[in-house]
Design an enzyme around this catalytic site. Structure first.
Site, PDB file in Angstrom:
ATOM      1  CG  ASP A  50      72.504 102.059 -10.884  1.00  0.00           C
ATOM      2  OD1 ASP A  50      73.207 102.904 -10.302  1.00  0.00           O
ATOM      3  OD2 ASP A  50      72.590 100.838 -10.651  1.00  0.00           O
ATOM      4  CE1 TYR A  56      77.932  96.080   4.210  1.00  0.00           C
ATOM      5  CE2 TYR A  56      79.985  96.185   2.979  1.00  0.00           C
ATOM      6  CZ  TYR A  56      78.603  96.298   3.033  1.00  0.00           C
ATOM      7  OH  TYR A  56      77.898  96.620   1.885  1.00  0.00           O
ATOM      8  CD  GLN A 115      60.994  95.648 -14.671  1.00  0.00           C
ATOM      9  OE1 GLN A 115      60.682  95.881 -15.836  1.00  0.00           O
ATOM     10  NE2 GLN A 115      62.214  95.295 -14.332  1.00  0.00           N
TER      11      GLN A 115
HETATM   12  C1  LIG Z   1      78.387  94.467  -5.870  1.00  0.00           C
HETATM   13  C2  LIG Z   1      77.729  95.797  -5.702  1.00  0.00           C
HETATM   14  C3  LIG Z   1      77.902  96.467  -4.507  1.00  0.00           C
HETATM   15  C4  LIG Z   1      77.327  97.734  -4.337  1.00  0.00           C
HETATM   16  N1  LIG Z   1      77.556  98.404  -3.165  1.00  0.00           N
HETATM   17  C5  LIG Z   1      77.068  99.638  -3.015  1.00  0.00           C
HETATM   18  C6  LIG Z   1      77.303 100.360  -1.810  1.00  0.00           C
HETATM   19  O1  LIG Z   1      77.957  99.859  -0.882  1.00  0.00           O
HETATM   20  N2  LIG Z   1      76.807 101.630  -1.694  1.00  0.00           N
HETATM   21  C7  LIG Z   1      76.086 102.214  -2.707  1.00  0.00           C
HETATM   22  O2  LIG Z   1      75.670 103.376  -2.548  1.00  0.00           O
HETATM   23  N3  LIG Z   1      75.831 101.544  -3.861  1.00  0.00           N
HETATM   24  C8  LIG Z   1      76.300 100.287  -4.038  1.00  0.00           C
HETATM   25  N4  LIG Z   1      76.043  99.606  -5.192  1.00  0.00           N
HETATM   26  C9  LIG Z   1      75.247 100.248  -6.261  1.00  0.00           C
HETATM   27  C10 LIG Z   1      73.763 100.212  -5.992  1.00  0.00           C
HETATM   28  O3  LIG Z   1      73.312  98.907  -5.694  1.00  0.00           O
HETATM   29  C11 LIG Z   1      72.992 100.776  -7.197  1.00  0.00           C
HETATM   30  O4  LIG Z   1      73.652 101.909  -7.687  1.00  0.00           O
HETATM   31  C12 LIG Z   1      71.596 101.177  -6.778  1.00  0.00           C
HETATM   32  O5  LIG Z   1      70.879 100.064  -6.296  1.00  0.00           O
HETATM   33  C13 LIG Z   1      70.843 101.817  -7.954  1.00  0.00           C
HETATM   34  O6  LIG Z   1      69.541 102.157  -7.549  1.00  0.00           O
HETATM   35  P1  LIG Z   1      68.456 102.577  -8.609  1.00  0.00           P
HETATM   36  O7  LIG Z   1      67.215 102.856  -7.821  1.00  0.00           O
HETATM   37  O8  LIG Z   1      68.971 103.632  -9.513  1.00  0.00           O
HETATM   38  O9  LIG Z   1      68.245 101.294  -9.540  1.00  0.00           O
HETATM   39  P2  LIG Z   1      67.742  99.830  -9.168  1.00  0.00           P
HETATM   40  O10 LIG Z   1      68.034  99.498  -7.754  1.00  0.00           O
HETATM   41  O11 LIG Z   1      68.283  98.933 -10.224  1.00  0.00           O
HETATM   42  O12 LIG Z   1      66.160  99.906  -9.311  1.00  0.00           O
HETATM   43  C14 LIG Z   1      65.515  99.994 -10.557  1.00  0.00           C
HETATM   44  C15 LIG Z   1      64.065  99.547 -10.371  1.00  0.00           C
HETATM   45  O13 LIG Z   1      63.345  99.862 -11.555  1.00  0.00           O
HETATM   46  C16 LIG Z   1      62.529  98.747 -11.910  1.00  0.00           C
HETATM   47  N5  LIG Z   1      62.289  98.840 -13.346  1.00  0.00           N
HETATM   48  C17 LIG Z   1      63.171  98.635 -14.354  1.00  0.00           C
HETATM   49  N6  LIG Z   1      62.581  98.879 -15.539  1.00  0.00           N
HETATM   50  C18 LIG Z   1      61.289  99.249 -15.291  1.00  0.00           C
HETATM   51  C19 LIG Z   1      60.203  99.621 -16.109  1.00  0.00           C
HETATM   52  N7  LIG Z   1      60.302  99.719 -17.445  1.00  0.00           N
HETATM   53  N8  LIG Z   1      59.012  99.932 -15.493  1.00  0.00           N
HETATM   54  C20 LIG Z   1      58.890  99.855 -14.144  1.00  0.00           C
HETATM   55  N9  LIG Z   1      59.907  99.499 -13.330  1.00  0.00           N
HETATM   56  C21 LIG Z   1      61.096  99.215 -13.888  1.00  0.00           C
HETATM   57  C22 LIG Z   1      63.345  97.540 -11.471  1.00  0.00           C
HETATM   58  O14 LIG Z   1      62.535  96.391 -11.303  1.00  0.00           O
HETATM   59  C23 LIG Z   1      63.936  98.041 -10.154  1.00  0.00           C
HETATM   60  O15 LIG Z   1      63.084  97.800  -9.062  1.00  0.00           O
HETATM   61  C24 LIG Z   1      76.575  98.327  -5.387  1.00  0.00           C
HETATM   62  C25 LIG Z   1      76.367  97.626  -6.579  1.00  0.00           C
HETATM   63  C26 LIG Z   1      76.948  96.376  -6.738  1.00  0.00           C
HETATM   64  C27 LIG Z   1      76.735  95.651  -8.041  1.00  0.00           C
END
Ligand SMILES: Cc1cc2nc3c(=O)[nH]c(=O)nc-3n(C[C@H](O)[C@H](O)[C@H](O)COP(=O)(O)OP(=O)(O)OC[C@H]3O[C@@H](n4cnc5c(N)ncnc54)[C@H](O)[C@@H]3O)c2cc1C
Length: 428
Positions: A324, A245, A60
Protein backbone atom coordinates in the site's frame (compact mmCIF):
# COMPACT_ATOMS: atom_id res chain seq x y z
CA UNK A 1 -14.54 -23.82 -21.09
CA UNK A 2 -13.34 -26.76 -19.00
CA UNK A 3 -10.76 -26.04 -16.36
CA UNK A 4 -7.21 -26.79 -17.39
CA UNK A 5 -4.25 -27.64 -15.20
CA UNK A 6 -1.71 -24.95 -15.94
CA UNK A 7 0.92 -26.50 -13.75
CA UNK A 8 2.22 -25.61 -10.35
CA UNK A 9 4.79 -22.92 -9.93
CA UNK A 10 8.32 -24.23 -10.25
CA UNK A 11 9.73 -20.95 -9.03
CA UNK A 12 9.97 -21.86 -5.34
CA UNK A 13 12.10 -19.71 -3.12
CA UNK A 14 15.60 -21.07 -2.77
CA UNK A 15 18.49 -19.64 -0.85
CA UNK A 16 20.98 -17.79 -2.98
CA UNK A 17 23.67 -17.66 -0.32
CA UNK A 18 25.89 -20.18 -2.07
CA UNK A 19 25.54 -18.37 -5.39
CA UNK A 20 26.06 -14.85 -4.14
CA UNK A 21 27.48 -14.76 -0.69
CA UNK A 22 29.95 -17.62 -1.10
CA UNK A 23 31.16 -16.60 -4.54
CA UNK A 24 33.44 -13.86 -3.35
CA UNK A 25 30.91 -11.10 -4.05
CA UNK A 26 29.79 -10.73 -0.45
CA UNK A 27 31.29 -12.53 2.52
CA UNK A 28 28.32 -12.77 4.84
CA UNK A 29 24.57 -12.44 4.33
CA UNK A 30 23.75 -8.74 4.25
CA UNK A 31 20.93 -7.19 6.24
CA UNK A 32 17.81 -5.80 4.62
CA UNK A 33 15.56 -3.59 6.75
CA UNK A 34 11.80 -3.73 6.36
CA UNK A 35 9.56 -0.96 7.72
CA UNK A 36 6.12 -2.26 8.73
CA UNK A 37 4.94 -5.70 9.81
CA UNK A 38 1.67 -5.78 7.86
CA UNK A 39 0.99 -8.43 5.23
CA UNK A 40 3.50 -6.90 2.81
CA UNK A 41 6.31 -6.37 5.32
CA UNK A 42 6.10 -9.82 6.92
CA UNK A 43 5.91 -11.57 3.55
CA UNK A 44 8.89 -9.54 2.37
CA UNK A 45 10.86 -10.55 5.48
CA UNK A 46 10.17 -14.24 4.83
CA UNK A 47 10.95 -13.97 1.11
CA UNK A 48 14.23 -12.14 1.87
CA UNK A 49 15.25 -14.72 4.47
CA UNK A 50 14.45 -17.52 2.00
CA UNK A 51 16.73 -15.72 -0.45
CA UNK A 52 19.61 -15.75 2.01
CA UNK A 53 19.41 -12.31 3.62
CA UNK A 54 19.27 -11.39 7.26
CA UNK A 55 16.28 -9.16 7.93
CA UNK A 56 15.29 -6.59 10.54
CA UNK A 57 11.58 -5.69 10.59
CA UNK A 58 10.67 -2.44 12.35
CA UNK A 59 7.00 -2.12 13.29
CA UNK A 60 5.58 0.90 15.07
CA UNK A 61 2.80 -1.01 16.86
CA UNK A 62 3.62 -2.43 20.29
CA UNK A 63 1.58 -5.54 19.47
CA UNK A 64 0.33 -7.11 16.26
CA UNK A 65 -3.39 -6.88 16.83
CA UNK A 66 -6.23 -8.37 14.88
CA UNK A 67 -7.15 -5.40 12.72
CA UNK A 68 -8.86 -5.35 9.36
CA UNK A 69 -11.42 -7.67 7.90
CA UNK A 70 -11.51 -10.79 5.80
CA UNK A 71 -9.07 -10.98 2.95
CA UNK A 72 -9.49 -12.94 -0.24
CA UNK A 73 -6.20 -14.52 -1.19
CA UNK A 74 -6.46 -15.19 -4.88
CA UNK A 75 -4.17 -17.83 -6.48
CA UNK A 76 -1.49 -15.28 -7.45
CA UNK A 77 -1.01 -14.48 -3.73
CA UNK A 78 -1.69 -17.96 -2.35
CA UNK A 79 1.02 -19.34 -4.65
CA UNK A 80 3.66 -17.01 -3.19
CA UNK A 81 2.70 -17.98 0.36
CA UNK A 82 2.74 -21.68 -0.51
CA UNK A 83 6.15 -21.29 -2.15
CA UNK A 84 7.34 -19.77 1.13
CA UNK A 85 6.34 -23.01 2.86
CA UNK A 86 3.28 -21.55 4.63
CA UNK A 87 0.55 -23.86 3.33
CA UNK A 88 0.30 -26.04 6.43
CA UNK A 89 0.38 -23.03 8.79
CA UNK A 90 -2.41 -21.31 6.88
CA UNK A 91 -4.69 -24.30 6.26
CA UNK A 92 -6.46 -24.24 9.66
CA UNK A 93 -7.50 -20.62 9.08
CA UNK A 94 -8.47 -20.51 5.42
CA UNK A 95 -11.62 -21.46 3.60
CA UNK A 96 -11.59 -22.26 -0.10
CA UNK A 97 -14.77 -20.67 -1.48
CA UNK A 98 -16.37 -22.79 -4.19
CA UNK A 99 -17.48 -19.71 -6.09
CA UNK A 100 -18.37 -16.04 -6.16
CA UNK A 101 -22.15 -15.41 -6.23
CA UNK A 102 -23.07 -11.99 -7.56
CA UNK A 103 -26.63 -10.97 -6.59
CA UNK A 104 -28.88 -8.02 -7.19
CA UNK A 105 -29.35 -6.28 -3.85
CA UNK A 106 -32.98 -5.41 -4.52
CA UNK A 107 -34.18 -8.63 -6.15
CA UNK A 108 -32.01 -11.02 -4.14
CA UNK A 109 -31.59 -12.99 -7.38
CA UNK A 110 -28.31 -14.41 -8.56
CA UNK A 111 -26.86 -12.53 -11.52
CA UNK A 112 -23.88 -14.77 -12.08
CA UNK A 113 -21.86 -17.38 -10.20
CA UNK A 114 -18.14 -17.43 -10.96
CA UNK A 115 -16.54 -20.78 -10.14
CA UNK A 116 -13.58 -20.78 -7.75
CA UNK A 117 -12.64 -23.79 -5.55
CA UNK A 118 -11.41 -26.75 -7.60
CA UNK A 119 -11.87 -24.87 -10.87
CA UNK A 120 -9.54 -22.08 -9.79
CA UNK A 121 -7.04 -24.48 -8.23
CA UNK A 122 -6.85 -26.50 -11.46
CA UNK A 123 -6.81 -23.51 -13.73
CA UNK A 124 -4.13 -21.56 -11.87
CA UNK A 125 -2.20 -24.27 -10.05
CA UNK A 126 -2.85 -22.60 -6.68
CA UNK A 127 -5.96 -22.25 -4.49
CA UNK A 128 -8.32 -19.31 -4.03
CA UNK A 129 -8.53 -18.76 -0.27
CA UNK A 130 -10.39 -16.51 2.15
CA UNK A 131 -8.89 -15.71 5.54
CA UNK A 132 -9.19 -13.15 8.30
CA UNK A 133 -6.43 -10.55 7.98
CA UNK A 134 -5.51 -11.07 11.64
CA UNK A 135 -5.05 -14.82 11.10
CA UNK A 136 -2.88 -14.21 8.06
CA UNK A 137 -0.75 -11.65 9.86
CA UNK A 138 -0.42 -13.94 12.92
CA UNK A 139 0.61 -16.92 10.74
CA UNK A 140 3.21 -14.79 8.98
CA UNK A 141 4.46 -13.48 12.34
CA UNK A 142 4.81 -17.04 13.69
CA UNK A 143 6.80 -18.04 10.60
CA UNK A 144 9.00 -14.98 11.12
CA UNK A 145 9.53 -15.87 14.79
CA UNK A 146 10.76 -19.32 13.79
CA UNK A 147 13.63 -17.89 11.75
CA UNK A 148 16.89 -16.90 13.35
CA UNK A 149 17.73 -14.72 10.35
CA UNK A 150 14.75 -12.37 10.93
CA UNK A 151 14.52 -9.96 13.87
CA UNK A 152 11.09 -8.36 14.39
CA UNK A 153 11.19 -5.23 16.55
CA UNK A 154 7.79 -4.05 17.75
CA UNK A 155 7.26 -0.53 19.06
CA UNK A 156 9.78 0.81 16.55
CA UNK A 157 8.49 3.71 14.47
CA UNK A 158 10.77 4.39 11.49
CA UNK A 159 11.66 8.09 11.45
CA UNK A 160 14.43 8.50 8.99
CA UNK A 161 16.85 6.80 6.70
CA UNK A 162 20.28 7.97 5.57
CA UNK A 163 22.16 6.35 2.71
CA UNK A 164 25.96 6.14 2.89
CA UNK A 165 28.61 4.43 0.77
CA UNK A 166 28.26 1.10 2.61
CA UNK A 167 24.48 0.95 2.72
CA UNK A 168 22.03 2.86 4.86
CA UNK A 169 21.10 3.62 8.45
CA UNK A 170 17.46 3.58 9.47
CA UNK A 171 16.50 5.38 12.68
CA UNK A 172 13.46 4.37 14.65
CA UNK A 173 11.97 5.44 17.96
CA UNK A 174 9.55 3.77 20.35
CA UNK A 175 8.88 3.01 23.97
CA UNK A 176 12.36 1.54 24.32
CA UNK A 177 13.97 4.77 23.07
CA UNK A 178 15.66 5.39 19.76
CA UNK A 179 17.73 2.92 17.78
CA UNK A 180 19.64 2.83 14.51
CA UNK A 181 19.70 -0.20 12.23
CA UNK A 182 22.19 -0.63 9.43
CA UNK A 183 21.58 -2.56 6.26
CA UNK A 184 22.07 -2.59 2.52
CA UNK A 185 18.48 -1.63 1.66
CA UNK A 186 15.16 -0.52 3.13
CA UNK A 187 11.84 -1.93 1.96
CA UNK A 188 9.17 0.46 3.19
CA UNK A 189 5.97 -1.54 3.68
CA UNK A 190 4.50 1.10 5.95
CA UNK A 191 1.07 1.22 4.38
CA UNK A 192 -1.32 3.83 3.01
CA UNK A 193 -0.04 6.62 5.28
CA UNK A 194 3.63 5.78 4.55
CA UNK A 195 6.03 8.37 5.92
CA UNK A 196 8.83 6.91 3.80
CA UNK A 197 6.79 7.72 0.72
CA UNK A 198 6.38 11.29 1.97
CA UNK A 199 10.16 11.52 2.56
CA UNK A 200 10.67 10.43 -1.04
CA UNK A 201 8.87 13.56 -2.11
CA UNK A 202 5.38 12.16 -2.69
CA UNK A 203 3.86 14.24 0.10
CA UNK A 204 0.23 15.07 0.56
CA UNK A 205 -2.48 12.97 2.11
CA UNK A 206 -4.22 10.03 0.42
CA UNK A 207 -7.39 10.80 -1.57
CA UNK A 208 -10.68 10.14 0.20
CA UNK A 209 -12.81 7.96 -2.08
CA UNK A 210 -16.19 9.21 -0.84
CA UNK A 211 -17.01 5.80 0.60
CA UNK A 212 -16.77 3.97 3.90
CA UNK A 213 -16.34 0.25 4.63
CA UNK A 214 -18.26 -1.25 7.55
CA UNK A 215 -17.16 -4.58 8.89
CA UNK A 216 -18.58 -7.14 11.29
CA UNK A 217 -18.04 -10.76 12.21
CA UNK A 218 -20.95 -13.01 13.07
CA UNK A 219 -21.13 -16.66 14.08
CA UNK A 220 -21.85 -18.96 11.14
CA UNK A 221 -24.60 -20.66 13.15
CA UNK A 222 -26.42 -17.33 13.53
CA UNK A 223 -26.94 -16.73 9.81
CA UNK A 224 -29.08 -18.42 7.16
CA UNK A 225 -27.47 -21.77 6.22
CA UNK A 226 -26.84 -20.64 2.63
CA UNK A 227 -24.62 -17.81 3.94
CA UNK A 228 -22.48 -20.25 5.92
CA UNK A 229 -21.61 -22.22 2.78
CA UNK A 230 -18.09 -21.77 1.43
CA UNK A 231 -19.04 -19.08 -1.08
CA UNK A 232 -18.23 -15.42 -1.53
CA UNK A 233 -21.40 -13.32 -1.82
CA UNK A 234 -21.33 -9.98 -3.59
CA UNK A 235 -24.61 -8.02 -3.48
CA UNK A 236 -24.73 -5.06 -5.84
CA UNK A 237 -27.00 -2.23 -4.74
CA UNK A 238 -27.56 1.39 -5.55
CA UNK A 239 -24.87 3.44 -3.74
CA UNK A 240 -23.69 0.43 -1.72
CA UNK A 241 -22.50 -3.15 -2.01
CA UNK A 242 -22.19 -6.00 0.44
CA UNK A 243 -19.57 -8.77 0.52
CA UNK A 244 -19.58 -11.72 2.89
CA UNK A 245 -17.89 -15.08 3.21
CA UNK A 246 -16.83 -17.52 5.93
CA UNK A 247 -13.47 -17.05 7.68
CA UNK A 248 -11.74 -18.66 10.69
CA UNK A 249 -12.08 -22.10 9.12
CA UNK A 250 -15.80 -21.49 8.49
CA UNK A 251 -16.83 -20.70 12.08
CA UNK A 252 -17.42 -16.97 11.49
CA UNK A 253 -18.86 -14.95 8.63
CA UNK A 254 -16.96 -11.85 7.62
CA UNK A 255 -19.33 -9.12 6.46
CA UNK A 256 -18.19 -5.94 4.73
CA UNK A 257 -20.52 -3.24 3.49
CA UNK A 258 -19.15 -0.46 1.34
CA UNK A 259 -21.34 2.57 0.87
CA UNK A 260 -21.18 6.07 -0.57
CA UNK A 261 -20.47 8.29 2.43
CA UNK A 262 -18.93 11.62 3.31
CA UNK A 263 -17.66 10.49 6.74
CA UNK A 264 -13.92 10.74 6.50
CA UNK A 265 -11.32 9.94 9.20
CA UNK A 266 -8.11 7.92 9.04
CA UNK A 267 -7.80 4.57 10.83
CA UNK A 268 -9.12 1.03 10.54
CA UNK A 269 -11.54 0.73 13.40
CA UNK A 270 -14.12 3.38 14.25
CA UNK A 271 -16.90 1.71 16.28
CA UNK A 272 -20.39 1.82 14.78
CA UNK A 273 -23.71 0.31 15.76
CA UNK A 274 -26.29 -1.87 14.06
CA UNK A 275 -28.80 0.97 14.04
CA UNK A 276 -26.24 3.32 12.40
CA UNK A 277 -25.88 0.81 9.63
CA UNK A 278 -29.49 -0.21 9.20
CA UNK A 279 -30.65 3.39 9.04
CA UNK A 280 -28.93 3.53 5.65
CA UNK A 281 -30.57 0.40 4.21
CA UNK A 282 -34.22 0.22 3.23
CA UNK A 283 -36.52 -2.58 2.09
CA UNK A 284 -37.05 -0.51 -1.03
CA UNK A 285 -33.50 -1.21 -2.23
CA UNK A 286 -32.40 -4.34 -0.34
CA UNK A 287 -33.84 -7.87 -0.35
CA UNK A 288 -35.05 -9.32 3.00
CA UNK A 289 -32.28 -11.97 3.07
CA UNK A 290 -29.60 -9.27 2.82
CA UNK A 291 -31.27 -7.10 5.46
CA UNK A 292 -31.58 -10.06 7.79
CA UNK A 293 -27.86 -10.75 7.48
CA UNK A 294 -27.07 -7.08 8.12
CA UNK A 295 -29.23 -7.21 11.25
CA UNK A 296 -27.29 -10.12 12.75
CA UNK A 297 -24.21 -8.35 14.18
CA UNK A 298 -24.71 -5.84 16.95
CA UNK A 299 -21.37 -4.07 16.65
CA UNK A 300 -19.64 -2.84 13.54
CA UNK A 301 -16.33 -1.18 12.81
CA UNK A 302 -16.02 1.28 10.00
CA UNK A 303 -13.26 2.98 8.13
CA UNK A 304 -13.07 5.52 5.36
CA UNK A 305 -11.64 4.43 2.02
CA UNK A 306 -8.67 6.16 0.44
CA UNK A 307 -6.31 5.66 -2.42
CA UNK A 308 -3.51 7.63 -4.02
CA UNK A 309 -2.53 8.60 -7.53
CA UNK A 310 -0.12 6.11 -9.11
CA UNK A 311 3.51 7.22 -8.93
CA UNK A 312 6.31 6.59 -11.37
CA UNK A 313 9.20 5.97 -8.98
CA UNK A 314 8.91 3.65 -6.02
CA UNK A 315 12.61 3.79 -5.25
CA UNK A 316 15.28 6.25 -4.21
CA UNK A 317 18.69 4.59 -4.18
CA UNK A 318 18.58 1.63 -1.76
CA UNK A 319 15.05 2.47 -0.53
CA UNK A 320 11.88 1.10 -2.12
CA UNK A 321 8.18 1.26 -1.36
CA UNK A 322 6.15 -1.93 -1.21
CA UNK A 323 2.43 -2.77 -0.93
CA UNK A 324 0.00 0.00 0.00
CA UNK A 325 2.91 2.39 0.52
CA UNK A 326 3.66 2.11 -3.21
CA UNK A 327 0.22 1.57 -4.73
CA UNK A 328 -2.76 1.77 -2.36
CA UNK A 329 -5.90 0.70 -4.14
CA UNK A 330 -9.62 0.64 -3.50
CA UNK A 331 -10.85 -2.77 -2.38
CA UNK A 332 -13.19 -3.55 -5.32
CA UNK A 333 -10.94 -6.19 -6.81
CA UNK A 334 -9.75 -7.75 -3.52
CA UNK A 335 -6.13 -7.35 -4.61
CA UNK A 336 -4.40 -4.88 -2.23
CA UNK A 337 -2.81 -7.48 0.00
CA UNK A 338 -2.25 -9.79 -2.97
CA UNK A 339 -0.24 -7.07 -4.73
CA UNK A 340 1.80 -6.50 -1.55
CA UNK A 341 2.55 -10.24 -1.43
CA UNK A 342 3.58 -10.26 -5.10
CA UNK A 343 5.78 -7.20 -4.50
CA UNK A 344 7.49 -9.02 -1.64
CA UNK A 345 8.35 -12.02 -3.82
CA UNK A 346 9.75 -9.85 -6.61
CA UNK A 347 11.68 -7.45 -4.36
CA UNK A 348 13.43 -10.35 -2.60
CA UNK A 349 14.36 -11.98 -5.90
CA UNK A 350 15.67 -8.72 -7.38
CA UNK A 351 17.83 -8.07 -4.32
CA UNK A 352 19.12 -11.64 -4.38
CA UNK A 353 20.21 -11.20 -7.99
CA UNK A 354 22.06 -7.95 -7.31
CA UNK A 355 22.97 -7.96 -3.61
CA UNK A 356 26.10 -5.93 -4.37
CA UNK A 357 24.03 -3.09 -5.91
CA UNK A 358 20.71 -2.69 -4.07
CA UNK A 359 19.82 0.54 -5.89
CA UNK A 360 19.96 -1.24 -9.25
CA UNK A 361 18.14 -4.25 -7.78
CA UNK A 362 15.31 -2.08 -6.48
CA UNK A 363 14.98 -0.16 -9.73
CA UNK A 364 14.57 -3.58 -11.35
CA UNK A 365 11.89 -4.46 -8.79
CA UNK A 366 9.98 -1.29 -9.59
CA UNK A 367 10.28 -1.91 -13.33
CA UNK A 368 8.87 -5.43 -12.93
CA UNK A 369 5.99 -4.43 -10.67
CA UNK A 370 4.82 -0.98 -11.71
CA UNK A 371 2.72 -1.62 -14.81
CA UNK A 372 0.90 -4.52 -13.19
CA UNK A 373 0.14 -2.63 -9.98
CA UNK A 374 -1.13 0.36 -11.96
CA UNK A 375 -3.38 -1.86 -14.06
CA UNK A 376 -4.85 -3.48 -10.95
CA UNK A 377 -5.30 -0.07 -9.28
CA UNK A 378 -7.16 1.20 -12.36
CA UNK A 379 -9.41 -1.84 -12.66
CA UNK A 380 -10.22 -1.74 -8.94
CA UNK A 381 -11.28 1.90 -9.22
CA UNK A 382 -13.39 1.16 -12.31
CA UNK A 383 -15.13 -1.75 -10.55
CA UNK A 384 -16.06 0.64 -7.75
CA UNK A 385 -18.00 2.77 -10.21
CA UNK A 386 -19.78 -0.26 -11.70
CA UNK A 387 -20.73 -1.77 -8.34
CA UNK A 388 -22.91 1.14 -7.17
CA UNK A 389 -24.97 1.79 -10.27
CA UNK A 390 -28.74 2.14 -10.13
CA UNK A 391 -31.66 2.07 -12.57
CA UNK A 392 -31.11 1.35 -16.22
CA UNK A 393 -27.33 1.34 -15.99
CA UNK A 394 -27.47 -1.36 -13.32
CA UNK A 395 -29.80 -3.41 -15.51
CA UNK A 396 -27.38 -3.17 -18.43
CA UNK A 397 -24.47 -4.18 -16.19
CA UNK A 398 -26.38 -7.18 -14.82
CA UNK A 399 -27.49 -8.29 -18.29
CA UNK A 400 -23.89 -8.13 -19.52
CA UNK A 401 -22.69 -10.28 -16.60
CA UNK A 402 -25.50 -12.80 -17.13
CA UNK A 403 -24.64 -13.11 -20.81
CA UNK A 404 -20.97 -13.53 -20.04
CA UNK A 405 -21.58 -16.30 -17.51
CA UNK A 406 -19.39 -17.45 -14.64
CA UNK A 407 -16.73 -19.41 -16.53
CA UNK A 408 -15.98 -16.55 -18.90
CA UNK A 409 -16.04 -14.06 -16.06
CA UNK A 410 -13.26 -16.07 -14.41
CA UNK A 411 -11.27 -16.02 -17.67
CA UNK A 412 -11.32 -12.23 -17.47
CA UNK A 413 -9.23 -12.50 -14.32
CA UNK A 414 -6.64 -14.93 -15.71
CA UNK A 415 -4.09 -12.12 -16.03
CA UNK A 416 -4.39 -11.46 -12.30
CA UNK A 417 -4.75 -14.95 -10.86
CA UNK A 418 -2.27 -16.76 -13.11
CA UNK A 419 0.62 -14.51 -12.11
CA UNK A 420 3.90 -15.95 -10.93
CA UNK A 421 7.28 -14.26 -10.42
CA UNK A 422 8.98 -13.67 -13.78
CA UNK A 423 11.03 -16.68 -14.87
CA UNK A 424 14.08 -14.44 -15.33
CA UNK A 425 14.05 -13.88 -11.57
CA UNK A 426 13.86 -17.57 -10.70
CA UNK A 427 16.55 -18.47 -8.21
CA UNK A 428 16.27 -22.22 -8.75
C1 LIG B 1 -12.56 -3.17 3.14
C2 LIG B 1 -11.27 -3.72 2.62
C3 LIG B 1 -11.25 -5.01 2.13
C4 LIG B 1 -10.07 -5.53 1.60
N1 LIG B 1 -10.09 -6.79 1.07
C5 LIG B 1 -8.98 -7.28 0.51
C6 LIG B 1 -8.98 -8.59 -0.06
O1 LIG B 1 -10.00 -9.29 -0.04
N2 LIG B 1 -7.83 -9.05 -0.65
C7 LIG B 1 -6.69 -8.29 -0.70
O2 LIG B 1 -5.69 -8.76 -1.26
N3 LIG B 1 -6.66 -7.05 -0.15
C8 LIG B 1 -7.76 -6.53 0.44
N4 LIG B 1 -7.73 -5.29 1.00
C9 LIG B 1 -6.48 -4.49 0.95
C10 LIG B 1 -5.48 -4.91 2.00
O3 LIG B 1 -6.05 -4.94 3.29
C11 LIG B 1 -4.27 -3.96 1.98
O4 LIG B 1 -3.91 -3.68 0.66
C12 LIG B 1 -3.09 -4.62 2.66
O5 LIG B 1 -3.38 -4.90 4.01
C13 LIG B 1 -1.85 -3.71 2.58
O6 LIG B 1 -0.77 -4.33 3.24
P1 LIG B 1 0.54 -3.52 3.56
O7 LIG B 1 1.44 -4.49 4.26
O8 LIG B 1 1.05 -2.84 2.35
O9 LIG B 1 0.10 -2.35 4.55
P2 LIG B 1 -0.55 -2.43 6.00
O10 LIG B 1 -1.31 -3.68 6.19
O11 LIG B 1 -1.26 -1.14 6.19
O12 LIG B 1 0.70 -2.48 6.99
C14 LIG B 1 1.52 -1.37 7.23
C15 LIG B 1 2.26 -1.61 8.55
O13 LIG B 1 3.27 -0.62 8.69
C16 LIG B 1 3.24 -0.11 10.02
N5 LIG B 1 3.82 1.23 9.97
C17 LIG B 1 3.28 2.35 9.43
N6 LIG B 1 4.15 3.37 9.53
C18 LIG B 1 5.28 2.90 10.14
C19 LIG B 1 6.51 3.48 10.52
N7 LIG B 1 6.81 4.76 10.24
N8 LIG B 1 7.43 2.68 11.15
C20 LIG B 1 7.15 1.38 11.42
N9 LIG B 1 5.98 0.79 11.08
C21 LIG B 1 5.06 1.53 10.44
C22 LIG B 1 1.77 -0.16 10.40
O14 LIG B 1 1.59 -0.15 11.81
C23 LIG B 1 1.34 -1.48 9.77
O15 LIG B 1 1.55 -2.58 10.63
C24 LIG B 1 -8.89 -4.74 1.56
C25 LIG B 1 -8.90 -3.45 2.10
C26 LIG B 1 -10.08 -2.94 2.61
C27 LIG B 1 -10.07 -1.54 3.16
Amino acid sequence: MPPTRRGRSNARFTTCSSEFFGAGILTSPPVVIVAGAGIGGLTAALALAHSGFRVVVLEQAERLEETGAGIQLSPNAARVLIDLGLEEQLKPYVTAPAGLRVLGAKSGHEIVRMPLGETAALRYGAPYWAIHRGDLQAALARAVAQRVDIRLKLGAHVDDCVAHPNGLTVSAHGSAGTADERGIALLAADGLWSTTRARMGYGGPPRFAGRSAWRALVRAKDVAPEFAEPLIYLWLGRDAHLVHYPVKGGSLINIVVIMDDDWNAPGWSEPATRSDLLSRFSTQHWAPQALSLLSAPEAWLKWALYDRKPILRWTRGPVALLGDAAHPMLPYLAQGAAMAIEDAAVAARCLAREPHDPAVALRGYCAVRRARAWKVQRLAARNGGRYHLGGLRAMVRDAAMRTLGGARLLEHYDWIYDWRPPAALSLA
